[in-house]
Scaffold this active site. Sequence first.
Site, PDB file in Angstrom:
ATOM      1  N   ASP A 224       0.841  -1.202   0.000  1.00  8.97           N
ATOM      2  CA  ASP A 224       0.000   0.000   0.000  1.00  8.97           C
ATOM      3  C   ASP A 224       0.876   1.253   0.000  1.00  8.97           C
ATOM      4  O   ASP A 224       2.096   1.169   0.189  1.00  8.97           O
ATOM      5  CB  ASP A 224      -0.885  -0.045   1.257  1.00  8.97           C
ATOM      6  CG  ASP A 224      -2.002   0.988   1.227  1.00  8.97           C
ATOM      7  OD1 ASP A 224      -2.320   1.513   0.140  1.00  8.97           O
ATOM      8  OD2 ASP A 224      -2.571   1.272   2.312  1.00  8.97           O
TER       9      ASP A 224
ATOM     10  N   GLU B 188       2.761   5.321  -3.658  1.00  4.81           N
ATOM     11  CA  GLU B 188       2.863   6.417  -4.655  1.00  4.81           C
ATOM     12  C   GLU B 188       4.211   7.119  -4.576  1.00  4.81           C
ATOM     13  O   GLU B 188       4.720   7.510  -5.634  1.00  4.81           O
ATOM     14  CB  GLU B 188       1.712   7.417  -4.449  1.00  4.81           C
ATOM     15  CG  GLU B 188       0.350   6.847  -4.723  1.00  4.81           C
ATOM     16  CD  GLU B 188      -0.082   5.823  -3.684  1.00  4.81           C
ATOM     17  OE1 GLU B 188       0.341   5.941  -2.519  1.00  4.81           O
ATOM     18  OE2 GLU B 188      -0.839   4.921  -4.052  1.00  4.81           O
TER      19      GLU B 188
ATOM     20  N   ASP C 111      -8.700   3.696  -3.302  1.00  9.18           N
ATOM     21  CA  ASP C 111      -9.842   4.012  -2.432  1.00  9.18           C
ATOM     22  C   ASP C 111     -11.003   4.638  -3.193  1.00  9.18           C
ATOM     23  O   ASP C 111     -11.137   5.863  -3.264  1.00  9.18           O
ATOM     24  CB  ASP C 111      -9.391   4.960  -1.314  1.00  9.18           C
ATOM     25  CG  ASP C 111      -8.291   4.343  -0.463  1.00  9.18           C
ATOM     26  OD1 ASP C 111      -8.027   3.135  -0.622  1.00  9.18           O
ATOM     27  OD2 ASP C 111      -7.714   5.080   0.345  1.00  9.18           O
TER      28      ASP C 111
HETATM   29  O1  MIG Z   1      -3.907   5.693   4.537  1.00  8.87           O
HETATM   30  O2  MIG Z   1      -4.294   0.422   5.260  1.00  8.87           O
HETATM   31  O3  MIG Z   1      -5.868   2.125  -0.192  1.00  8.87           O
HETATM   32  O4  MIG Z   1      -7.059  -0.117   0.927  1.00  8.87           O
HETATM   33  O5  MIG Z   1      -7.430  -0.113   3.700  1.00  8.87           O
HETATM   34  C1  MIG Z   1      -4.793   4.660   4.213  1.00  8.87           C
HETATM   35  C2  MIG Z   1      -5.419   1.191   5.336  1.00  8.87           C
HETATM   36  C3  MIG Z   1      -4.081   3.367   4.086  1.00  8.87           C
HETATM   37  C4  MIG Z   1      -5.134   2.842   1.966  1.00  8.87           C
HETATM   38  C5  MIG Z   1      -5.545   1.684   1.103  1.00  8.87           C
HETATM   39  C6  MIG Z   1      -6.690   0.967   1.724  1.00  8.87           C
HETATM   40  C7  MIG Z   1      -6.315   0.494   3.100  1.00  8.87           C
HETATM   41  C8  MIG Z   1      -5.850   1.671   3.964  1.00  8.87           C
HETATM   42  N1  MIG Z   1      -4.757   2.351   3.293  1.00  8.87           N
END
Ligand code: MIG
Length: 682
Positions: free
Chosen positions: A433, A436, A514
């Site tokens: 995650d 970016e 998201d």
């Molecule tokens: O700042 O890990 O896109 O799927 O549940 C948010 C928590 C961090 C973003 C991801 C999302 C995930 C969430 N993450």
Amino acid sequence: MWKTLNFVIGALRRIGLPTTIRTLMYSLRRPIYDARFGEAELPDGTWITPGPVESYEVDGPTVTLRCVNASIRVEALSEDMFRVRLRPDGDFPQPFSYAVARDDWEPVQTEVFEDAGDIVLRTGQLACVIGRDSGRVSFKTPDGKVLSSDEAPMSWHEGGDVALHRSLQPGESCHGLGQRAFGLNLRGRCYMLWNCDPANYDRGDDPVYYSIPFYLGVLADGTAYGLFFDNSHRGRADLGAARKNRLTVSFEGGELRYYFIGGGTVEAVLSRYTWLTGRMRMPPLWALGYQQSRWSYVPDSKVREIADEFRRRRIPCDVIYLDIDYMDGFRCFTWDRRKFPDFPGLIRELHDKGFHVVTIIDPGIKVDEGYDVYRSGIERDVFLKYPDGTYFTAPVWPGDCHFPDFTSPAAREWWAGQLDDLIGAGVDGIWNDMCEPVVFALEGDPCPTIPDYVRHYMEGMGGDHAEAHNVYGMLMGRSTLMGLERLRPGKRQLCIVRAAYAGAQRYVSSWTGDNRATWDHLRLSISMVLNLGLSGMAFTGPDVGGFDGVTDGEMFVRWMQLGAFLPFFRAHKISLMPPHEPWSFGQPYEDICRDAIETRYRLLPYIYTLFAEAATDGQPIIRPIFTLDPDPAWREVDDQFMLGADLMIAPAPDAGRRERGVRSPPAIWYGATERTRDDGGK
Ligand code: MIG
């Protein structure tokens, strides 16, 4: 007002607050549409063009043109693919690329000749024509049909920007570019090439997570061509926004180097593009099944309860996801020993019940002397630094973090080595995650990330974040995959990222970030997955049900009925929202969900074959209807799509709908569930 709110949220985050409040604020965060993004202008100041060709040299399939202000090199790399490079300094060093997977070009027969003041380099399939007076480049088919031509000469800016200006033809539709919060045909707007966590986006926001500098043009008669820009700097792709019939792709730095692939079918262009940038590996079969996620299933008893409900209710499910709260204080590669007193035991139990387990990890490593991952990262010198040699530090979930420099082989090695504990405990796949990468910002920045001037190793060449940003997610995924493969040699892997770059398909798959629980997001997930597939990234899908916001039973089942036909089929939900398992909405929704999921499983032999086509030939798993019929009427159609070449899917488009119209290209179409026949052409 949102700016102020974001500021307050950012400031509060820095101080550190209980998770519940933090996640609540996460939901409140809104994107701020900034003039820097979207319809951005090229910088003012002097733009320089190559000028007239003074001389040229031919070396096999390569022509180097010496122009007044720069040199241009055109190389035929295969019958249907040429590379063009612009070098103001006239040198052509071996280019470095994270995207390109090969340098063993196919032997190709070329001829070079002059024609009415133009210089032509031609293969059996493609001709590149360079204007002697202007240095303009165009591509034609052997019979003289123009595929794509410079509308103005290539140019570079005194500040280091580079730009290509091409004509867009009447009836040409525009696709690719990775993940875009727009419909299928991207023509008429400008898009940023800059990976960005927008936090709750809407249709029309740009950029979002995943950008790929690959443009796929489909001409009015269905002839397709591809333009791949091998440049990871921040860029813009203006597809007819500033001027209706002009495509301008520009980057804020680096070399103007592009690959032109043309002009055949969409299939042929994608096959060649993925020949160049690599093809997906076959994922494990279980990754093609239904997958259940939420932020977060904790503690262990909750995970057990979810797993047992699936089995008790006889709803097929292959994977359970553990989101950030399984970790020990958001420290990557750890688990919380209070919430999961016997983590390996739990995973063993889930395996026994036929589930696989995927855990999330983030790039940010908590600055914490008591945390061995942090200490070893410091020892091995893997974290990003400012030009003055101090560590770059920014807050993310665990508070202040350092970030690995994935452009360094040593850092990738180190990262891969951190997976031992999780994989040793039985974890089956990794969800990367925040890559970016995003950081929690203090000001109302629409894409808070690492500053441009932070240094990167760039495989020893040295560089900055402006250049490394767009490859960061891909390289994080690549490092994770390296660890997975080492620990489970010879096995197929599931390694998912949220952001990447061209060529990432050879390491990772992705999900579309998201989204929200709205009907428009449901529909948007189709064009997103289609355009990602047209960008070489076949294995992807949305958070089924919608990540943010409240989903009702109807929307949930409709999204399930769509997701069952998308490559990556996973329901996921933000924290603090009501449960969203297939049974959460009661009947008849539970039965409808089971039915949709069972349909997925019945289709697995077909879907598996499509994955194999993606792995061997780069073909998308879901495809636009226009791949069957060039008629321009199909170019915008993204509320129906093809799963492979043979199955047309038309999901419910909005609330309360029990029927919908379906248009079909000329062919004989048989109903999949009812005995109907339709001769198409409507
Ligand atoms: O700042 O890990 O896109 O799927 O549940 C948010 C928590 C961090 C973003 C991801 C999302 C995930 C969430 N993450």
